[in-house]
Scaffold this motif. Structure first.
Motif, PDB file in Angstrom:
ATOM      1  N   VAL A 166      41.794  50.177  11.758  1.00  0.00           N
ATOM      2  CA  VAL A 166      42.343  49.724  13.037  1.00  0.00           C
ATOM      3  C   VAL A 166      41.261  48.968  13.800  1.00  0.00           C
ATOM      4  CG1 VAL A 166      43.367  50.474  15.228  1.00  0.00           C
ATOM      5  CG2 VAL A 166      43.839  51.776  13.141  1.00  0.00           C
ATOM      6  N   LEU A 167      41.614  47.815  14.326  1.00  0.00           N
ATOM      7  CA  LEU A 167      40.690  47.098  15.221  1.00  0.00           C
ATOM      8  C   LEU A 167      41.338  47.032  16.588  1.00  0.00           C
ATOM      9  CD1 LEU A 167      38.134  45.309  15.736  1.00  0.00           C
ATOM     10  CD2 LEU A 167      39.592  43.338  15.235  1.00  0.00           C
ATOM     11  N   THR A 168      40.612  47.448  17.612  1.00  0.00           N
ATOM     12  CA  THR A 168      41.184  47.372  18.955  1.00  0.00           C
ATOM     13  C   THR A 168      40.319  46.508  19.865  1.00  0.00           C
ATOM     14  OG1 THR A 168      40.049  49.379  19.742  1.00  0.00           O
ATOM     15  CG2 THR A 168      42.244  49.667  18.776  1.00  0.00           C
ATOM     16  N   GLY A 169      41.005  45.941  20.859  1.00  0.00           N
ATOM     17  CA  GLY A 169      40.333  45.170  21.895  1.00  0.00           C
ATOM     18  C   GLY A 169      40.830  45.631  23.256  1.00  0.00           C
ATOM     19  N   ALA A 170      40.426  44.909  24.265  1.00  0.00           N
ATOM     20  CA  ALA A 170      40.695  45.316  25.646  1.00  0.00           C
ATOM     21  C   ALA A 170      42.176  45.589  25.920  1.00  0.00           C
ATOM     22  CB  ALA A 170      40.177  44.240  26.590  1.00  0.00           C
ATOM     23  N   GLY A 171      43.079  44.929  25.166  1.00  0.00           N
ATOM     24  CA  GLY A 171      44.510  45.094  25.402  1.00  0.00           C
ATOM     25  C   GLY A 171      44.995  46.522  25.233  1.00  0.00           C
ATOM     26  N   ILE A 172      44.344  47.322  24.381  1.00  0.00           N
ATOM     27  CA  ILE A 172      44.831  48.702  24.189  1.00  0.00           C
ATOM     28  C   ILE A 172      44.536  49.560  25.412  1.00  0.00           C
ATOM     29  CG2 ILE A 172      42.803  49.704  23.018  1.00  0.00           C
ATOM     30  CD1 ILE A 172      44.858  51.201  21.178  1.00  0.00           C
ATOM     31  N   SER A 173      43.541  49.167  26.198  1.00  0.00           N
ATOM     32  CA  SER A 173      43.203  49.942  27.399  1.00  0.00           C
ATOM     33  C   SER A 173      43.808  49.356  28.663  1.00  0.00           C
ATOM     34  CB  SER A 173      41.677  50.052  27.539  1.00  0.00           C
ATOM     35  OG  SER A 173      41.132  50.755  26.440  1.00  0.00           O
ATOM     36  N   ALA A 174      44.530  48.243  28.515  1.00  0.00           N
ATOM     37  CA  ALA A 174      45.123  47.603  29.698  1.00  0.00           C
ATOM     38  C   ALA A 174      46.095  48.556  30.393  1.00  0.00           C
ATOM     39  CB  ALA A 174      45.840  46.313  29.292  1.00  0.00           C
ATOM     40  N   GLU A 175      46.863  49.297  29.582  1.00  0.00           N
ATOM     41  CA  GLU A 175      47.842  50.212  30.180  1.00  0.00           C
ATOM     42  C   GLU A 175      47.199  51.496  30.708  1.00  0.00           C
ATOM     43  OE1 GLU A 175      51.935  49.451  27.822  1.00  0.00           O
ATOM     44  OE2 GLU A 175      50.133  49.356  26.573  1.00  0.00           O
ATOM     45  N   SER A 176      45.875  51.620  30.531  1.00  0.00           N
ATOM     46  CA  SER A 176      45.130  52.698  31.185  1.00  0.00           C
ATOM     47  C   SER A 176      44.534  52.198  32.498  1.00  0.00           C
ATOM     48  CB  SER A 176      44.000  53.199  30.273  1.00  0.00           C
ATOM     49  OG  SER A 176      44.519  53.877  29.160  1.00  0.00           O
ATOM     50  N   GLY A 177      44.810  50.948  32.821  1.00  0.00           N
ATOM     51  CA  GLY A 177      44.333  50.395  34.088  1.00  0.00           C
ATOM     52  C   GLY A 177      42.979  49.700  34.010  1.00  0.00           C
ATOM     53  N   ILE A 178      42.478  49.453  32.800  1.00  0.00           N
ATOM     54  CA  ILE A 178      41.209  48.732  32.662  1.00  0.00           C
ATOM     55  C   ILE A 178      41.521  47.261  32.384  1.00  0.00           C
ATOM     56  CG2 ILE A 178      39.041  48.555  31.383  1.00  0.00           C
ATOM     57  CD1 ILE A 178      39.328  51.541  30.723  1.00  0.00           C
ATOM     58  N   PRO A 179      41.090  46.378  33.278  1.00  0.00           N
ATOM     59  CA  PRO A 179      41.443  44.962  33.091  1.00  0.00           C
ATOM     60  C   PRO A 179      40.878  44.412  31.783  1.00  0.00           C
ATOM     61  CG  PRO A 179      40.318  45.311  35.210  1.00  0.00           C
ATOM     62  CD  PRO A 179      40.225  46.588  34.450  1.00  0.00           C
ATOM     63  N   THR A 180      41.624  43.534  31.140  1.00  0.00           N
ATOM     64  CA  THR A 180      41.107  42.872  29.944  1.00  0.00           C
ATOM     65  C   THR A 180      40.135  41.775  30.394  1.00  0.00           C
ATOM     66  OG1 THR A 180      42.801  41.175  29.898  1.00  0.00           O
ATOM     67  CG2 THR A 180      43.297  43.228  28.734  1.00  0.00           C
ATOM     68  N   PHE A 181      39.488  41.150  29.447  1.00  0.00           N
ATOM     69  CA  PHE A 181      38.514  40.110  29.798  1.00  0.00           C
ATOM     70  C   PHE A 181      39.188  38.810  30.184  1.00  0.00           C
ATOM     71  CE2 PHE A 181      36.155  43.121  27.412  1.00  0.00           C
ATOM     72  CZ  PHE A 181      34.922  43.133  28.035  1.00  0.00           C
ATOM     73  N   ARG A 182      40.192  38.432  29.405  1.00  0.00           N
ATOM     74  CA  ARG A 182      40.724  37.086  29.579  1.00  0.00           C
ATOM     75  C   ARG A 182      42.016  37.006  30.393  1.00  0.00           C
ATOM     76  NH1 ARG A 182      37.640  37.656  25.404  1.00  0.00           N
ATOM     77  NH2 ARG A 182      35.971  36.135  25.158  1.00  0.00           N
ATOM     78  N   ASP A 183      42.566  38.181  30.783  1.00  0.00           N
ATOM     79  CA  ASP A 183      43.785  38.138  31.600  1.00  0.00           C
ATOM     80  C   ASP A 183      43.514  38.475  33.065  1.00  0.00           C
ATOM     81  OD1 ASP A 183      45.249  37.825  29.204  1.00  0.00           O
ATOM     82  OD2 ASP A 183      45.346  39.984  28.925  1.00  0.00           O
ATOM     83  N   ALA A 184      42.364  39.064  33.311  1.00  0.00           N
ATOM     84  CA  ALA A 184      42.163  39.672  34.630  1.00  0.00           C
ATOM     85  C   ALA A 184      41.926  38.657  35.737  1.00  0.00           C
ATOM     86  CB  ALA A 184      40.983  40.626  34.560  1.00  0.00           C
ATOM     87  N   GLN A 185      42.434  38.994  36.878  1.00  0.00           N
ATOM     88  CA  GLN A 185      42.350  38.071  38.020  1.00  0.00           C
ATOM     89  C   GLN A 185      41.717  38.719  39.240  1.00  0.00           C
ATOM     90  OE1 GLN A 185      43.092  34.855  37.996  1.00  0.00           O
ATOM     91  NE2 GLN A 185      43.557  35.079  35.832  1.00  0.00           N
ATOM     92  N   THR A 186      41.206  39.918  39.098  1.00  0.00           N
ATOM     93  CA  THR A 186      40.762  40.634  40.301  1.00  0.00           C
ATOM     94  C   THR A 186      39.257  40.909  40.285  1.00  0.00           C
ATOM     95  OG1 THR A 186      41.310  42.674  39.167  1.00  0.00           O
ATOM     96  CG2 THR A 186      42.947  41.807  40.710  1.00  0.00           C
ATOM     97  N   GLY A 187      38.743  41.286  41.451  1.00  0.00           N
ATOM     98  CA  GLY A 187      37.353  41.726  41.576  1.00  0.00           C
ATOM     99  C   GLY A 187      36.354  40.760  40.973  1.00  0.00           C
ATOM    100  N   TYR A 188      35.362  41.315  40.297  1.00  0.00           N
ATOM    101  CA  TYR A 188      34.329  40.497  39.668  1.00  0.00           C
ATOM    102  C   TYR A 188      34.931  39.521  38.662  1.00  0.00           C
ATOM    103  CZ  TYR A 188      30.670  43.559  41.419  1.00  0.00           C
ATOM    104  OH  TYR A 188      29.820  44.251  42.218  1.00  0.00           O
ATOM    105  N   TRP A 189      36.011  40.004  38.046  1.00  0.00           N
ATOM    106  CA  TRP A 189      36.603  39.215  36.963  1.00  0.00           C
ATOM    107  C   TRP A 189      37.094  37.856  37.440  1.00  0.00           C
ATOM    108  CZ3 TRP A 189      35.462  41.554  32.668  1.00  0.00           C
ATOM    109  CH2 TRP A 189      35.300  42.933  32.700  1.00  0.00           C
ATOM    110  N   ALA A 190      37.569  37.834  38.677  1.00  0.00           N
ATOM    111  CA  ALA A 190      38.072  36.573  39.210  1.00  0.00           C
ATOM    112  C   ALA A 190      36.915  35.639  39.552  1.00  0.00           C
ATOM    113  CB  ALA A 190      38.914  36.847  40.443  1.00  0.00           C
ATOM    114  N   ARG A 191      35.762  36.226  39.856  1.00  0.00           N
ATOM    115  CA  ARG A 191      34.640  35.408  40.318  1.00  0.00           C
ATOM    116  C   ARG A 191      33.688  34.955  39.204  1.00  0.00           C
ATOM    117  NH1 ARG A 191      31.164  37.762  44.259  1.00  0.00           N
ATOM    118  NH2 ARG A 191      31.947  39.876  44.021  1.00  0.00           N
ATOM    119  N   PHE A 192      33.604  35.758  38.154  1.00  0.00           N
ATOM    120  CA  PHE A 192      32.665  35.435  37.078  1.00  0.00           C
ATOM    121  C   PHE A 192      33.355  35.522  35.733  1.00  0.00           C
ATOM    122  CE2 PHE A 192      30.376  37.803  40.374  1.00  0.00           C
ATOM    123  CZ  PHE A 192      29.425  36.874  40.764  1.00  0.00           C
ATOM    124  N   SER A 193      32.998  34.675  34.828  1.00  0.00           N
ATOM    125  CA  SER A 193      33.495  34.843  33.465  1.00  0.00           C
ATOM    126  C   SER A 193      32.552  35.831  32.773  1.00  0.00           C
ATOM    127  CB  SER A 193      33.484  33.511  32.742  1.00  0.00           C
ATOM    128  OG  SER A 193      32.181  33.226  32.308  1.00  0.00           O
TER     129      SER A 193
END
Ligand code: OAD
Ligand code: ZN
Length: 241
Positions: free
Chosen positions: A18-45
């Motif tokens: 099994v290979l997992t990435g940020a998407g498996i934790s998205a439903e736990s409330g942890i923003p993914t890298f490339r979908d997130a629009q909030t906080g630091y994520w919106a300001r920095f890549s």
């Protein structure tokens, strides 16, 4: 290939990778890298903060970013996708290779977990490489208990090499599996992005669970176009309760 055949293959496979990435934790409330629009994520890549150059330029900012994410990960709970994989591991030889640093697989009960990108719950001494756990109330930057030097996040940054032994094990896991499940990753960051394809080329069945199409999609025998919880619910049925 249809879902029923895939379910049957998973149930009868001697080895599942099994290979997992940020998407498996998205439903736990942890923003993914490339979908997130909030906080630091919106300001920095991620490239602007998760790199040795960024750390050299502004260690305080990078640590602030990691400290905030550390709290997010600590507060988050594993979701039904994480627990379904842990339950399946009770019955099958299964290894989870993850790009995530959140440790939610381990907290869900998975034992065979290979962390390709390190984890966010520990720090590493910049001088003597000593690794120590972060306490929930730590003030960044943490200081090494052995040599009193500054410590850095114990994760892999862009431009850095992955831990070699772990990468080799991950490679072997995907070469030798009968079924490869790739869940919630954009399949853009190497070398993880190649693992699914390696499995496929070695004769395994390749299943991708992702609401979006990725560069890996064209190699998949089956694409489950839904969230991790829903997708694994459909694929693993009884394990995902
Ligand atoms: P990304 O943020 O690149 O991709 C997340 C993927 O999850 C996307 O393909 C989404 O379509 C999918 N997704 C979103 N919500 C989902 C859900 N509920 N269920 C299933 N899938 C969902 O994250 P990664 O692929 O993990 O590296 O990123 C790979 C690496 O790039 C990270 O480990 C990090 C990053 O920069 C480093 O920091 C070195
Ligand atoms: Zn030290």
């Amino acid at each position: 290939m249809n879902l029923e055949i895939a379910k049957n293959k998973i149930n009868t496979a001697a080895r599942v990778a099994v290979l997992t990435g940020a998407g498996i934790s998205a439903e736990s409330g942890i923003p993914t890298f490339r979908d997130a629009q909030t906080g630091y994520w919106a300001r920095f890549s991620p490239h602007e903060l998760a790199s040795p150059v960024a750390y050299e330029k502004n260690a305080e900012l990078v640590w602030q970013w990691y400290a905030e994410r550390f709290i997010t990960c600590q507060t988050a709970q594993p979701n039904a996708a994480h627990t379904a994989l842990a339950a399946l591991e009770q019955r099958t030889a299964l290894t989870v290779v993850t790009q995530n640093v959140d440790q939610l697989h381990q907290r869900a009960g998975s034992q065979n977990v290979l962390e390709l990108h390190g984890n966010i719950t520990t720090a590493r001494c910049e001088k003597c490489s000593h690794v120590q756990a972060l306490s929930p109330d730590f003030v960044p930057p943490p200081i090494c208990q052995k040599c009193a030097s500054r410590m850095r996040p114990n994760v892999v940054w862009f431009g850095e090499l992955l831990p070699r032994a772990i990468l080799e094990q991950a490679w072997k896991t995907f070469e030798q599996c009968e079924v490869a499940l790739v869940i919630g990753t954009s399949s853009l960051v190497e070398p993880a992005a190649s693992l699914g394809r390696i499995a496929k080329e070695s004769g395994a069945l390749l299943i991708e669970v992702n609401p979006e199409v990725t560069p890996l999609s064209k190699y998949a025998d089956l694409r489950v176009s839904s969230s991790a919880i829903k997708g694994l619910g459909a694929l693993l049925g009884e394990y995902s309760r």
